[in-house]
Design a protein around this motif. Structure first.
Motif, short mmCIF file in Angstrom:
data_model
loop_
_atom_site.label_atom_id
_atom_site.label_comp_id
_atom_site.label_asym_id
_atom_site.label_seq_id
_atom_site.Cartn_x
_atom_site.Cartn_y
_atom_site.Cartn_z
N PHE A 193 93.99 7.65 49.42
CA PHE A 193 94.89 8.52 48.29
C PHE A 193 94.97 9.91 49.19
CE2 PHE A 193 93.17 5.53 45.40
CZ PHE A 193 94.19 5.48 44.42
N ASN A 194 94.39 10.11 50.21
CA ASN A 194 94.70 11.31 51.00
C ASN A 194 95.64 11.17 52.01
OD1 ASN A 194 94.32 14.03 51.98
ND2 ASN A 194 92.59 13.37 53.24
N GLY A 195 96.36 9.86 51.60
CA GLY A 195 97.41 9.48 52.91
C GLY A 195 98.88 8.74 51.95
N PRO A 196 99.07 7.59 52.39
CA PRO A 196 100.31 7.11 51.79
C PRO A 196 100.22 6.80 50.24
CG PRO A 196 99.07 5.48 53.02
CD PRO A 196 98.49 6.67 53.17
N LEU A 197 98.97 6.74 49.62
CA LEU A 197 98.76 6.47 48.25
C LEU A 197 98.61 8.01 47.39
CD1 LEU A 197 96.85 3.45 48.02
CD2 LEU A 197 99.33 3.59 48.64
N ARG A 198 98.95 8.86 48.05
CA ARG A 198 98.74 10.21 47.09
C ARG A 198 99.32 10.29 45.91
NH1 ARG A 198 98.19 16.09 49.68
NH2 ARG A 198 96.58 15.25 50.85
N TYR A 199 100.51 9.86 45.76
CA TYR A 199 101.31 10.02 44.76
C TYR A 199 101.39 8.60 43.94
CZ TYR A 199 102.64 13.98 47.30
OH TYR A 199 102.69 15.12 48.45
N ASN A 200 101.40 7.53 44.68
CA ASN A 200 102.09 6.39 44.10
C ASN A 200 101.42 5.37 44.61
OD1 ASN A 200 103.21 4.41 42.49
ND2 ASN A 200 105.46 5.28 42.91
N PHE A 201 100.89 4.18 43.89
CA PHE A 201 100.48 2.98 44.71
C PHE A 201 101.54 2.22 45.15
CE2 PHE A 201 98.47 -1.37 44.57
CZ PHE A 201 97.43 -0.91 45.56
N SER A 202 102.79 2.45 44.46
CA SER A 202 104.13 1.88 45.06
C SER A 202 104.63 2.86 45.95
CB SER A 202 105.03 1.52 44.02
OG SER A 202 104.77 0.66 43.20
N THR A 203 104.98 2.13 47.28
CA THR A 203 105.40 2.92 48.42
C THR A 203 106.76 2.44 48.90
OG1 THR A 203 104.19 1.86 50.17
CG2 THR A 203 103.12 3.78 49.15
N SER A 204 106.87 1.14 48.99
CA SER A 204 108.08 0.80 49.62
C SER A 204 108.63 -0.78 48.93
CB SER A 204 107.89 0.26 50.94
OG SER A 204 107.04 -0.46 51.28
N PHE A 205 109.78 -1.24 49.41
CA PHE A 205 110.48 -2.33 48.73
C PHE A 205 111.02 -3.22 50.03
CE2 PHE A 205 113.89 0.34 48.51
CZ PHE A 205 115.09 -0.67 48.68
N ASN A 222 103.15 -12.38 51.91
CA ASN A 222 103.19 -11.41 52.89
C ASN A 222 102.12 -10.23 52.63
OD1 ASN A 222 105.66 -12.42 53.69
ND2 ASN A 222 106.43 -10.55 54.35
N GLN A 223 101.25 -9.76 53.71
CA GLN A 223 100.38 -9.02 53.65
C GLN A 223 100.62 -7.32 53.77
OE1 GLN A 223 96.66 -10.71 53.57
NE2 GLN A 223 98.58 -11.73 52.42
N TRP A 224 101.67 -7.16 52.68
CA TRP A 224 101.98 -5.83 52.75
C TRP A 224 101.81 -5.29 51.35
CZ3 TRP A 224 102.45 -3.48 57.32
CH2 TRP A 224 103.15 -4.41 58.52
N VAL A 225 101.59 -3.90 50.92
CA VAL A 225 101.80 -3.44 49.63
C VAL A 225 103.20 -2.96 49.69
CG1 VAL A 225 100.75 -1.82 48.02
CG2 VAL A 225 99.23 -2.90 49.94
N SER A 226 104.22 -3.95 49.15
CA SER A 226 105.61 -3.59 49.25
C SER A 226 106.24 -4.50 48.28
CB SER A 226 106.12 -3.81 50.66
OG SER A 226 107.55 -3.41 50.48
N ALA A 227 107.18 -3.82 47.28
CA ALA A 227 107.66 -4.75 46.37
C ALA A 227 108.85 -5.53 46.55
CB ALA A 227 108.16 -3.39 45.05
#
Length: 444
Positions: free
Chosen positions: A264-276, A356-361
């Motif tokens: 949360f102090n990095g890529p998830l600061r604003y949103n759990f969704s970051t890419s698609f 796929n092992q990415w948190v990506s939509a």
């Protein structure tokens, strides 16, 4: 509207991988682990899921004001699947809300920032903390036997989405009855400092019941089979658009100290969704937002109070344009996708088995006679059913099980092909979560 191009994985931004804190990718092999919730049971570690604890005289009012849910009947010890939307009725946040006392709530959710921001923005009289807890899911047809060996606490009277306090040895825990695999299941929760003691006890109790530890490679497969759409994977949380400048400024200036060593102090600061990723080539990221109605959560909505998105959801409820289904991909076409690595001709986008092992939509177009009729999301391979499946959001006119469609496979600008698919129900597997435990045979 917000340009979607900067959010495309690899092309616009690097996708977020599963974090090390989520645990090992495999323990006994992903194929063996997948069989566990069909044949025996598993323990899955979801301790990484953040939570926000809200206490005070305005705690209930805060969640009522933000959420689509009915809070008229919400006794202490109960849990709810709580959903929060933007003004357009698209899901910003969804997770499990536990009521510990009349004015004490714990929201376990991928995007707790939205509750934090609105608590400050609305001047609610609440105290907010950010505890860390262990959350061990024990689920599967033999899970009750494990639990009855694990604790002297009688759990057979615990109904679905209710909690009960008990002990494991000398450690006090909370048992939350749920079932993310569509089977009987409990989540065992408590202070994070008891993590190793509780996990060791669970594994010891599970030895005679074929228990497996669940690795991250299979985290989304039981969600897929049992129809649990998950933010950042099956849909894009509605926190990615340019209208939320005040919210982003607040998070920059008010990051909780507890979150400083976390994502949360990095890529998830604003949103759990970051890419698609996938064949979807829409122009606006807002087109990847979902309403609770199209995800099958319409029953959670109570139009007895005002909340963000109420007007939009009332209109959609009267005439839903899409619904959630499972798409069953044609196996010969999937073999062709994998064979393209070795055959002459184009190489198609690959599915990293089982998912796929990415948190990506991952989002692909669904087609019928060349017409775009919906979105196929985050495909995964089920060993039990020997099928590639995808939770999908499809125009209602094409949602009848047995309907034949195709999925456009491959990112724009790269080799693309169409995969034949058949509409199937969601959930795909039989839902056994709510069985009356009092009638279950003794297993211990």
């Amino acid at each position: 509207m917000t340009d979607a191009a900067p959010f495309r994985a690899f092309k616009g931004m690097p996708p977020v991988p599963y974090f090390p804190v989520m645990g090992a990718s495999e323990h006994s092999g992903w194929m063996d682990e997948q069989r566990s919730w069909h044949e025996d049971c598993y323990v899955g570690d979801w301790s990484f899921v953040p939570q926000i604890r809200v206490k005070g005289p305005d705690a209930l009012r805060l969640f009522r004001d933000l959420s689509v849910n009915d809070f008229v009947k919400f006794p202490v010890g109960k849990a709810k699947h709580v959903i929060q939307c933007n003004d357009d009725g698209k899901v910003i946040s969804e997770g499990i809300l536990l009521r510990h006392a009349e004015d004490d709530f714990e929201y376990q959710v991928g995007t707790p920032q939205w509750t934090l921001y609105n608590a400050h923005k609305g001047g609610y009289d609440v105290e907010i903390t950010f505890p860390f807890t262990h959350k061990f899911q024990v689920s599967g047809p033999k899970s009750l036997g494990v639990l009855e060996r694990l604790t002297k606490t009688d759990l057979r009277d615990v109904r679905f989405m209710n909690t009960k306090t008990g002990e494991i040895g000398d450690v006090e825990v909370t048992f939350l009855r749920q079932g993310m695999a569509g089977e009987i299941g409990f989540e065992i929760q408590g202070p994070i400092e008891n993590y190793p003691t509780v996990l060791e006890a669970i594994l010891e109790a599970g030895k005679d019941f074929g228990m497996r530890r669940l690795g991250t490679r299979d985290f989304m497969i039981n969600h897929l089979e049992a129809c649990y759409p998950t933010g950042a994977m099956h849909f894009y949380n509605a926190l990615g658009d340019e209208s939320l400048t005040d919210y982003r400024k607040f998070m920059d200036e008010n990051l909780p100290p507890e979150w400083e060593p976390t994502p949360f102090n990095g890529p998830l600061r604003y949103n759990f969704s970051t890419s698609f990723t996938g064949s979807w080539d829409g122009e606006n990221i807002e087109d990847l937002y979902r309403s609770p109605i199209e995800m099958g959560w319409g029953r959670n909505i109570a139009f007895d109070h005002d909340f963000p998105g109420r007007a939009a959801l009332e209109e959609e409820m009267a005439n839903p344009p899409r619904k959630v289904v499972t798409l069953e991909f044609n196996s010969d076409d999937m073999k062709r996708i994998h064979a393209s690595l070795y055959d002459d001709g184009p190489i198609y986008q690959q599915l990293d088995l089982p998912e796929n092992q990415w948190v990506s939509a991952w989002t692909d177009w669904i087609l019928k006679d060349g017409e775009k009729i919906g979105h196929s999301t985050h495909p995964g391979y089920s060993v039990w059913f020997k099928k590639t499946l995808a939770l999908s959001f499809i125009d209602v006119a094409y949602s009848e099980p047995g309907t034949e469609v195709t999925v456009l496979w491959g990112q724009p600008g790269e080799p693309q092909t169409e995969i034949r698919a058949t509409v199937a129900p969601a959930p795909y597997k039989q839902d056994s979560r709510r069985r009356d435990l009092r009638s279950e045979p003794a297993l211990a």
